[in-house]
Design an enzyme around this catalytic site. Sequence first.
Site, mmCIF file in Angstrom:
data_model
loop_
_atom_site.group_PDB
_atom_site.id
_atom_site.type_symbol
_atom_site.label_atom_id
_atom_site.label_comp_id
_atom_site.label_asym_id
_atom_site.label_seq_id
_atom_site.Cartn_x
_atom_site.Cartn_y
_atom_site.Cartn_z
ATOM 1 N N TYR A 103 -11.272 14.334 -6.521
ATOM 2 C CA TYR A 103 -10.254 13.971 -7.499
ATOM 3 C C TYR A 103 -9.646 15.222 -8.130
ATOM 4 O O TYR A 103 -8.424 15.326 -8.281
ATOM 5 C CB TYR A 103 -10.871 13.062 -8.566
ATOM 6 C CG TYR A 103 -9.878 12.516 -9.555
ATOM 7 C CD1 TYR A 103 -8.941 11.570 -9.171
ATOM 8 C CD2 TYR A 103 -9.904 12.915 -10.890
ATOM 9 C CE1 TYR A 103 -8.034 11.047 -10.090
ATOM 10 C CE2 TYR A 103 -9.009 12.404 -11.807
ATOM 11 C CZ TYR A 103 -8.072 11.463 -11.407
ATOM 12 O OH TYR A 103 -7.174 10.955 -12.320
ATOM 13 N N ASP B 184 0.861 -1.182 0.000
ATOM 14 C CA ASP B 184 0.000 0.000 0.000
ATOM 15 C C ASP B 184 0.898 1.233 0.000
ATOM 16 O O ASP B 184 1.616 1.496 0.967
ATOM 17 C CB ASP B 184 -0.904 -0.026 1.239
ATOM 18 C CG ASP B 184 -1.791 1.190 1.364
ATOM 19 O OD1 ASP B 184 -1.679 2.140 0.558
ATOM 20 O OD2 ASP B 184 -2.628 1.203 2.296
ATOM 21 N N ASN C 296 2.808 7.491 -10.374
ATOM 22 C CA ASN C 296 1.566 7.357 -11.119
ATOM 23 C C ASN C 296 0.412 6.927 -10.214
ATOM 24 O O ASN C 296 -0.424 6.129 -10.606
ATOM 25 C CB ASN C 296 1.772 6.340 -12.262
ATOM 26 C CG ASN C 296 0.572 6.209 -13.147
ATOM 27 O OD1 ASN C 296 -0.021 7.196 -13.554
ATOM 28 N ND2 ASN C 296 0.189 4.984 -13.434
ATOM 29 N N LYS D 104 -5.706 16.236 -7.899
ATOM 30 C CA LYS D 104 -4.842 16.370 -9.078
ATOM 31 C C LYS D 104 -4.333 17.800 -9.238
ATOM 32 O O LYS D 104 -3.208 18.014 -9.700
ATOM 33 C CB LYS D 104 -5.556 15.867 -10.336
ATOM 34 C CG LYS D 104 -5.773 14.354 -10.314
ATOM 35 C CD LYS D 104 -4.457 13.599 -10.102
ATOM 36 C CE LYS D 104 -4.627 12.101 -10.024
ATOM 37 N NZ LYS D 104 -3.360 11.384 -9.904
#
Length: 158
Positions: free
Chosen positions: A144, A54, A77, A148
């Site tokens: 999200y 993890d 990533n 980002k």
Amino acid sequence: GGIGSACAELFASLGADLILFGRDSKKLKALEKSITVLQSKAKAKGTVQSAAFDITNEKALAAAFKSVTTLDVAVNNAGFEGALGEIGQVTLEDFDQCMNINVRAVFSCMQKEVGFFRKKKKPGRIINISSIAGLIALPTSSLYVAAKHAVNGLTKTV
């Protein structure tokens, strides 16, 4: 996933030695096997190894980085869409999970990578994969999008 696998395969085809980190040991082993075949066909001389854990677990991440002896390019990533909904429909727990995977993990990896480059007194490159969501707003993806945008800001700052 798809983007991480594509990055790994590209670097492998160029003869890079790879260390792959991810959560799913079965997917990592399958990718390792695929890369070994690709390297053989391309007559690339690189090696590939993987570690499943993890990425938000700081102790596991530190242990994984202890096995790294050489590093020229790192590709971070981490990606997790998380809970969808308008701001009033998502919880603080949803927020924490999304930020931990998308931002905290990238931050922790970058700390280790920059530390490695400085300790070895050699230059290196860090590539952080973000998303179009880091540039625009998406009405039901507030978590999200925020994550980002944070990855983009962190990348620019470092």
